[in-house]
Design an enzyme around this catalytic site. Structure first.
Site, mmCIF file in Angstrom:
data_model
loop_
_atom_site.group_PDB
_atom_site.id
_atom_site.type_symbol
_atom_site.label_atom_id
_atom_site.label_comp_id
_atom_site.label_asym_id
_atom_site.label_seq_id
_atom_site.Cartn_x
_atom_site.Cartn_y
_atom_site.Cartn_z
ATOM 1 N N VAL A 290 59.275 60.397 51.396
ATOM 2 C CA VAL A 290 59.942 60.310 52.694
ATOM 3 C C VAL A 290 59.082 61.006 53.735
ATOM 4 O O VAL A 290 58.880 62.226 53.672
ATOM 5 C CB VAL A 290 61.347 60.964 52.656
ATOM 6 C CG1 VAL A 290 62.007 60.870 54.030
ATOM 7 C CG2 VAL A 290 62.214 60.311 51.590
ATOM 8 N N LYS A 291 58.526 60.222 54.655
ATOM 9 C CA LYS A 291 57.715 60.812 55.725
ATOM 10 C C LYS A 291 57.740 59.984 57.011
ATOM 11 O O LYS A 291 57.714 60.532 58.102
ATOM 12 C CB LYS A 291 56.275 61.033 55.267
ATOM 13 C CG LYS A 291 55.558 59.801 54.724
ATOM 14 C CD LYS A 291 54.235 60.198 54.079
ATOM 15 C CE LYS A 291 53.584 59.007 53.395
ATOM 16 N NZ LYS A 291 52.387 59.398 52.631
ATOM 17 N N ASP B 140 55.385 50.951 47.522
ATOM 18 C CA ASP B 140 55.401 51.516 48.871
ATOM 19 C C ASP B 140 56.717 51.170 49.570
ATOM 20 O O ASP B 140 57.186 50.040 49.500
ATOM 21 C CB ASP B 140 54.222 50.951 49.667
ATOM 22 C CG ASP B 140 53.804 51.847 50.810
ATOM 23 O OD1 ASP B 140 54.694 52.453 51.434
ATOM 24 O OD2 ASP B 140 52.593 51.941 51.083
ATOM 25 N N ILE B 141 57.298 52.164 50.240
ATOM 26 C CA ILE B 141 58.545 51.964 50.975
ATOM 27 C C ILE B 141 58.306 52.094 52.480
ATOM 28 O O ILE B 141 58.605 51.204 53.260
ATOM 29 C CB ILE B 141 59.628 52.969 50.525
ATOM 30 C CG1 ILE B 141 59.891 52.846 49.018
ATOM 31 C CG2 ILE B 141 60.920 52.744 51.322
ATOM 32 C CD1 ILE B 141 60.359 51.489 48.573
ATOM 33 N N LYS C 92 57.545 42.545 63.745
ATOM 34 C CA LYS C 92 58.684 41.974 64.471
ATOM 35 C C LYS C 92 58.481 42.117 65.975
ATOM 36 O O LYS C 92 58.825 41.215 66.749
ATOM 37 C CB LYS C 92 59.977 42.677 64.046
ATOM 38 C CG LYS C 92 61.204 42.208 64.817
ATOM 39 C CD LYS C 92 62.484 42.819 64.284
ATOM 40 C CE LYS C 92 63.681 42.326 65.092
ATOM 41 N NZ LYS C 92 64.970 42.769 64.526
ATOM 42 N N HIS D 73 38.754 14.324 33.274
ATOM 43 C CA HIS D 73 39.732 13.733 34.189
ATOM 44 C C HIS D 73 41.167 13.990 33.717
ATOM 45 O O HIS D 73 41.996 13.087 33.706
ATOM 46 C CB HIS D 73 39.485 12.235 34.349
ATOM 47 C CG HIS D 73 38.131 11.927 34.914
ATOM 48 N ND1 HIS D 73 37.548 10.692 34.801
ATOM 49 C CD2 HIS D 73 37.238 12.708 35.577
ATOM 50 C CE1 HIS D 73 36.361 10.715 35.375
ATOM 51 N NE2 HIS D 73 36.147 11.936 35.855
ATOM 52 N N ARG E 234 34.913 22.792 48.124
ATOM 53 C CA ARG E 234 34.113 21.848 48.907
ATOM 54 C C ARG E 234 34.977 20.709 49.426
ATOM 55 O O ARG E 234 34.808 20.247 50.545
ATOM 56 C CB ARG E 234 32.961 21.296 48.050
ATOM 57 C CG ARG E 234 31.976 22.342 47.574
ATOM 58 C CD ARG E 234 30.710 21.705 47.006
ATOM 59 N NE ARG E 234 30.946 20.795 45.916
ATOM 60 C CZ ARG E 234 31.039 21.154 44.631
ATOM 61 N NH1 ARG E 234 30.950 22.427 44.301
ATOM 62 N NH2 ARG E 234 31.231 20.263 43.685
ATOM 63 N N TYR E 235 35.894 20.242 48.586
ATOM 64 C CA TYR E 235 36.849 19.191 48.968
ATOM 65 C C TYR E 235 37.948 19.173 47.916
ATOM 66 O O TYR E 235 37.887 19.883 46.907
ATOM 67 C CB TYR E 235 36.174 17.823 49.097
ATOM 68 C CG TYR E 235 35.408 17.378 47.873
ATOM 69 C CD1 TYR E 235 36.043 16.708 46.829
ATOM 70 C CD2 TYR E 235 34.039 17.612 47.774
ATOM 71 C CE1 TYR E 235 35.342 16.302 45.710
ATOM 72 C CE2 TYR E 235 33.329 17.202 46.651
ATOM 73 C CZ TYR E 235 33.979 16.549 45.628
ATOM 74 O OH TYR E 235 33.295 16.150 44.522
#
Length: 361
Positions: free
Chosen positions: A62-63, A123-124, A135, A272, A212-213
């Site tokens: 808590v910080k 992480d909170i 936001k 294939h 490449r594709y």
């Protein structure tokens, strides 16, 4: 004076970035290890406790969860009621948040990591600050990726602030980042608790590379991997050959999925998306001979996957024909020298498989 709140686990470039911000007139708020790093580099910072008037407690759990932080981030600056609330509660605006999260994924990937260590790397405060800033991106710049530092500094130097379009892009990146972070934790805890069919499935994929594709030359494609990919082409190491194509990846993973069904020395050939040969034997050489004999025509230009180390004898037989990819848990030195003479053949070596021969690996 503008304010930036900086708290990062990935400290790549953070000292240089922060020094530039200070030179551009920013005041810097920081926490924990990031503050220590910046202080040691001679960057003047304000401790988070000076902002919240409350100490960091519970080993840092808590910080930053405080109105003096989130009020400064969420204030809509063209809303007089919001500004009045800040003034009445002695809250200062925060114009930029630079945060990346506790390394849950890296901790998960480390051998010997305990469940308790993973929990501590959830992480909170970080996601909360990121979400608040994202936001309110109309007014606040939010940064989660060190790759964005350069662009941000250039815009501030040019016009005194980041562009709104940039802040929108950064906000979108933040929500992708936090969504992926949470889905990884959810997936881990779901597997840990043994829930087989949860009410919803949340997974995250990370980009490996642009391709490449796509399936056809006129289509675009990207290659992404799941954090729990296990034994797949995305967790292999390419040792040789040209960059993979979309079809290469599809065929390679198809071969590996088939290979998982076998524990004896086995060779699987795919072309294939269709298997054109599977061979099992007492040795990997015998397995190769059987797989090749199954269809010596279709295997040309295909992909093979082996569940044993490639020997020189097998390599010499493989090198007699053209293959797109050879996938194996390893290569004898002489064998790799033989195969690597075929410049267009991609060779993969799997370095981190906990149980290579298990169907469930």
């Amino acid at each position: 004076m503008k304010r930036a709140l900086i708290s990062v686990s990935d400290k790549t470039g953070i000292v240089e970035f922060t020094k530039e911000l200070v030179s551009l007139g920013y005041e810097v708020i920081s926490t924990g290890g990031t503050k220590k790093t910046l202080d040691e580099a001679g960057v003047k910072t304000i401790g988070i406790s000076e902002i919240t008037n409350f100490p960091e407690i519970m080993d840092g759990r808590v910080k930053t969860l405080h109105p003096n932080v989130h009020g400064g981030l969420l204030c809509v600056r063209d809303n007089q009621e919001h500004l009045k609330a800040l003034e009445e509660n002695n809250i200062d605006l925060i114009d930029m948040v630079v945060v990346n999260l506790y390394p849950f994924k890296k901790t998960l990937e480390k051998e010997g990591t305990t469940h308790e260590e993973l929990i501590e790397n959830i992480d909170i405060g970080g996601p909360s600050m990121l979400r608040s800033a994202a936001k309110n991106h109309k007014f606040v710049t939010v940064v989660v990726d060190p790759k964005d530092y350069k662009k941000i500094l250039l815009e501030i130097k040019d016009s005194g602030d980041t562009e709104l379009t940039t802040r929108e892009e950064l906000a979108a990146k933040v929500f992708r980042h936090t969504a992926g972070y949470d889905s990884l934790i959810a997936e881990y805890l779901t597997k840990k608790s043994g829930v087989e069919f949860p009410e919803s499935i949340t997974v995250t994929y990370e980009k490996v590379q642009d391709l490449r594709y796509g399936e056809n030359p006129h289509q675009r494609a990207g290659f992404y991997k799941n954090a729990f990919a296990g034994y797949s082409i995305s967790t292999g190491k390419q040792l040789h050959g040209k960059e993979l194509s979309y079809n290469n990846i599809q065929d390679a993973n198809s071969a590996l999925e088939i290979l998982k069904e076998f524990s004896l020395p086995t060779v699987v050939a795919v072309k294939h998306m269709n298997p054109c040969g599977i061979g099992c034997g007492e040795s990997i050489l015998e397995a190769w001979d059987k797989a090749y004999a199954a269809d010596p025509v279709s295997i040309f230009g295909g992909i093979i996957a082996l569940n044993r180390v490639v020997t020189k004898e097998v390599a010499e037989k493989i090198s007699e024909l053209f293959l797109e990819i050879v996938i194996a848990p390893g290569y004898e030195k002489d064998a790799f020298e033989v195969i690597s003479k075929k410049k267009n053949t991609g060779n993969f070596y799997f370095t981190k498989q906990p149980n290579l021969y298990s169907k469930n690996a």
